[in-house]
Write a protein that holds these residues in place. Structure first.
Motif, mmCIF file in Angstrom:
data_model
loop_
_atom_site.group_PDB
_atom_site.id
_atom_site.type_symbol
_atom_site.label_atom_id
_atom_site.label_comp_id
_atom_site.label_asym_id
_atom_site.label_seq_id
_atom_site.Cartn_x
_atom_site.Cartn_y
_atom_site.Cartn_z
ATOM 1 N N VAL A 182 63.263 59.542 61.672
ATOM 2 C CA VAL A 182 62.715 60.904 61.671
ATOM 3 C C VAL A 182 61.704 61.074 60.540
ATOM 4 O O VAL A 182 60.593 61.579 60.743
ATOM 5 C CB VAL A 182 63.846 61.941 61.535
ATOM 6 N N LEU A 183 62.068 60.638 59.340
ATOM 7 C CA LEU A 183 61.177 60.796 58.192
ATOM 8 C C LEU A 183 59.896 59.987 58.367
ATOM 9 O O LEU A 183 58.794 60.479 58.081
ATOM 10 C CB LEU A 183 61.895 60.364 56.913
ATOM 11 N N LYS A 184 60.042 58.756 58.827
ATOM 12 C CA LYS A 184 58.864 57.897 59.025
ATOM 13 C C LYS A 184 57.914 58.521 60.040
ATOM 14 O O LYS A 184 56.685 58.458 59.883
ATOM 15 C CB LYS A 184 59.304 56.506 59.473
ATOM 16 N N THR A 185 58.454 59.135 61.058
ATOM 17 C CA THR A 185 57.639 59.803 62.072
ATOM 18 C C THR A 185 56.962 61.040 61.504
ATOM 19 O O THR A 185 55.752 61.245 61.673
ATOM 20 C CB THR A 185 58.498 60.196 63.286
ATOM 21 N N LYS A 202 72.579 58.491 49.440
ATOM 22 C CA LYS A 202 72.038 58.276 50.777
ATOM 23 C C LYS A 202 70.510 58.362 50.755
ATOM 24 O O LYS A 202 69.830 57.552 51.406
ATOM 25 C CB LYS A 202 72.601 59.311 51.751
ATOM 26 N N ALA A 203 69.979 59.320 50.011
ATOM 27 C CA ALA A 203 68.521 59.475 49.934
ATOM 28 C C ALA A 203 67.872 58.226 49.346
ATOM 29 O O ALA A 203 66.845 57.744 49.849
ATOM 30 C CB ALA A 203 68.164 60.700 49.101
ATOM 31 N N ILE A 204 68.471 57.672 48.285
ATOM 32 C CA ILE A 204 67.935 56.457 47.662
ATOM 33 C C ILE A 204 67.922 55.311 48.656
ATOM 34 O O ILE A 204 66.941 54.569 48.775
ATOM 35 C CB ILE A 204 68.758 56.091 46.408
ATOM 36 N N THR A 205 69.021 55.165 49.400
ATOM 37 C CA THR A 205 69.120 54.092 50.397
ATOM 38 C C THR A 205 68.049 54.227 51.467
ATOM 39 O O THR A 205 67.379 53.260 51.831
ATOM 40 C CB THR A 205 70.516 54.112 51.058
ATOM 41 N N ILE A 206 67.872 55.462 51.976
ATOM 42 C CA ILE A 206 66.862 55.703 53.022
ATOM 43 C C ILE A 206 65.459 55.475 52.479
ATOM 44 O O ILE A 206 64.617 54.858 53.131
ATOM 45 C CB ILE A 206 67.008 57.129 53.587
ATOM 46 N N PHE A 207 65.189 55.947 51.268
ATOM 47 C CA PHE A 207 63.863 55.784 50.669
ATOM 48 C C PHE A 207 63.525 54.309 50.451
ATOM 49 O O PHE A 207 62.393 53.882 50.675
ATOM 50 C CB PHE A 207 63.769 56.546 49.347
ATOM 51 N N GLU A 208 64.507 53.520 50.008
ATOM 52 C CA GLU A 208 64.278 52.084 49.804
ATOM 53 C C GLU A 208 63.959 51.407 51.135
ATOM 54 O O GLU A 208 63.087 50.539 51.213
ATOM 55 C CB GLU A 208 65.495 51.440 49.160
ATOM 56 N N LYS A 209 64.658 51.823 52.186
ATOM 57 C CA LYS A 209 64.389 51.260 53.511
ATOM 58 C C LYS A 209 62.976 51.616 53.970
ATOM 59 O O LYS A 209 62.248 50.775 54.508
ATOM 60 C CB LYS A 209 65.413 51.770 54.522
ATOM 61 N N LEU A 210 62.577 52.862 53.747
ATOM 62 C CA LEU A 210 61.241 53.300 54.151
ATOM 63 C C LEU A 210 60.156 52.549 53.369
ATOM 64 O O LEU A 210 59.126 52.169 53.930
ATOM 65 C CB LEU A 210 61.105 54.805 53.952
ATOM 66 N N LYS A 211 60.397 52.327 52.082
ATOM 67 C CA LYS A 211 59.417 51.588 51.275
ATOM 68 C C LYS A 211 59.271 50.147 51.771
ATOM 69 O O LYS A 211 58.165 49.603 51.783
ATOM 70 C CB LYS A 211 59.817 51.615 49.800
ATOM 71 N N SER A 212 60.376 49.571 52.215
ATOM 72 C CA SER A 212 60.316 48.205 52.742
ATOM 73 C C SER A 212 59.545 48.141 54.060
ATOM 74 O O SER A 212 59.087 47.068 54.473
ATOM 75 C CB SER A 212 61.738 47.654 52.947
ATOM 76 N N GLU A 213 59.396 49.310 54.709
ATOM 77 C CA GLU A 213 58.667 49.384 55.980
ATOM 78 C C GLU A 213 57.233 49.880 55.790
ATOM 79 O O GLU A 213 56.541 50.196 56.761
ATOM 80 C CB GLU A 213 59.423 50.299 56.946
ATOM 81 N N GLY A 214 56.804 49.993 54.531
ATOM 82 C CA GLY A 214 55.407 50.322 54.266
ATOM 83 C C GLY A 214 55.117 51.747 53.839
ATOM 84 O O GLY A 214 53.958 52.097 53.596
ATOM 85 N N ILE A 215 56.130 52.580 53.739
ATOM 86 C CA ILE A 215 55.929 53.953 53.274
ATOM 87 C C ILE A 215 55.714 53.923 51.762
ATOM 88 O O ILE A 215 56.471 53.284 51.026
ATOM 89 C CB ILE A 215 57.135 54.847 53.622
#
Length: 275
Positions: A182-185, A202-215
């Motif tokens: 949702v956030l990436k979109t 949870k926010a840190i975990t999600i943010f780290e995942k998003l950064k690994s995907e180019g965000i």
């Protein structure tokens, strides 16, 4: 179509415009009653009499829209009178310019208990909102009778794309899962607000995942998390109030910033072009 019917349609469509209405007419004037819709670009529907007075009223209406403030204007239609305009009618015209500003368009991602609580608040504030979810048994008209739309897809990112996100969109994210999708979109669009319900961990975990995907870090700074104003909220209703409070706060700040920019532009001598 009656002009006030058009006003109703524009209001439901969440458009920004002004309604100029004659409230007093003394002496000789082109019209003693009249209404006119004025759009941001200076185009109009209806009339308050035409001529130079109407030109000035359109100009003032556009300025009022830019500032987001209603006003009353008065004109002496007599070129020989002090402060009069170049007309020969001789009368005086007072017009109320009522500004209708667009409201935050809520994109509620999550049709659970918090989604229902947010929808109830949106109903009371007359904010337009849609619901996005991947659960067909939750995202229903029975639960959200006043939603403008319900977007349901197994891939919640696809459902969110169907909501046509734009600069008026205030996205509140609290789905059962797929937060990162949702956030990436949402970050692909110039949304006015993106907030996510999540614990700090949870926010840190999600943010780290998003950064690994180019965000980028800059993009992540757009996300409000923890979401909502810090009012010590615990219950679902209290959390919904804190989120809505933050959305209202952000929307006021955005309007103030736009007004300040417009006033700076006007102070530099730039004039609105009337079409």
């Amino acid at each position: 179509m009656l002009l006030m019917e058009k006003v109703g349609i524009l209001t439901r469509q969440n458009e920004t415009f002004a309604l100029a209405m004659i409230i007093e007419s003394r002496g000789s004037t082109p019209r003693h009653v009249g209404k006119m819709i004025v759009y941001k670009d200076g185009s109009i529907e209806g009339t308050v009499g035409g001529g130079l007075a109407e030109y000035y009223i359109i100009e003032e209406s556009v300025k009022a829209i830019q500032k987001g403030k209603s006003k009353i204007v008065e004109y002496k239609l007599n070129k020989h009178a002090k402060d009069g305009i170049q007309m020969n009618c001789g009368g005086t015209l007072r017009v109320f310019i009522e500004v209708y500003t667009s409201r935050p368009e809520l994109i509620l991602v999550g049709a659970g208990h918090l989604g229902v609580a947010m929808a109830k608040l949106a109903d009371s504030l007359e904010y337009p909102y849609c619901i996005v979810d991947d659960r067909i048994d939750y995202c229903t008209r029975e639960r959200f009778p006043h939603a403008t739309n319900l977007y349901i897809q197994e891939d919640i990112g696809v459902a969110l794309l169907e909501a046509n996100l734009n600069e008026k969109s205030y996205v509140a994210v609290f789905p059962k899962n797929q937060d990162d999708i949702v956030l990436k979109t949402a970050l692909q669009f110039p949304c006015a607000y993106i907030g996510m319900v999540a614990s700090k961990r949870k926010a840190i975990t999600i943010f780290e995942k998003l950064k690994s995907e180019g965000i980028t870090e800059e993009q992540l700074k757009r996300i409000y998390s923890p979401i909502g104003l810090d009012i010590g909220s615990e219950t679902t209703a209290e959390i919904a109030i804190s989120i809505m409070g933050e959305i209202i706060k952000v929307s006021k700040e955005i309007k103030s910033e736009k007004t300040a920019k417009e006033e700076t532009r006007l102070n530099k001598g730039e004039r609105t072009t009337i079409k």
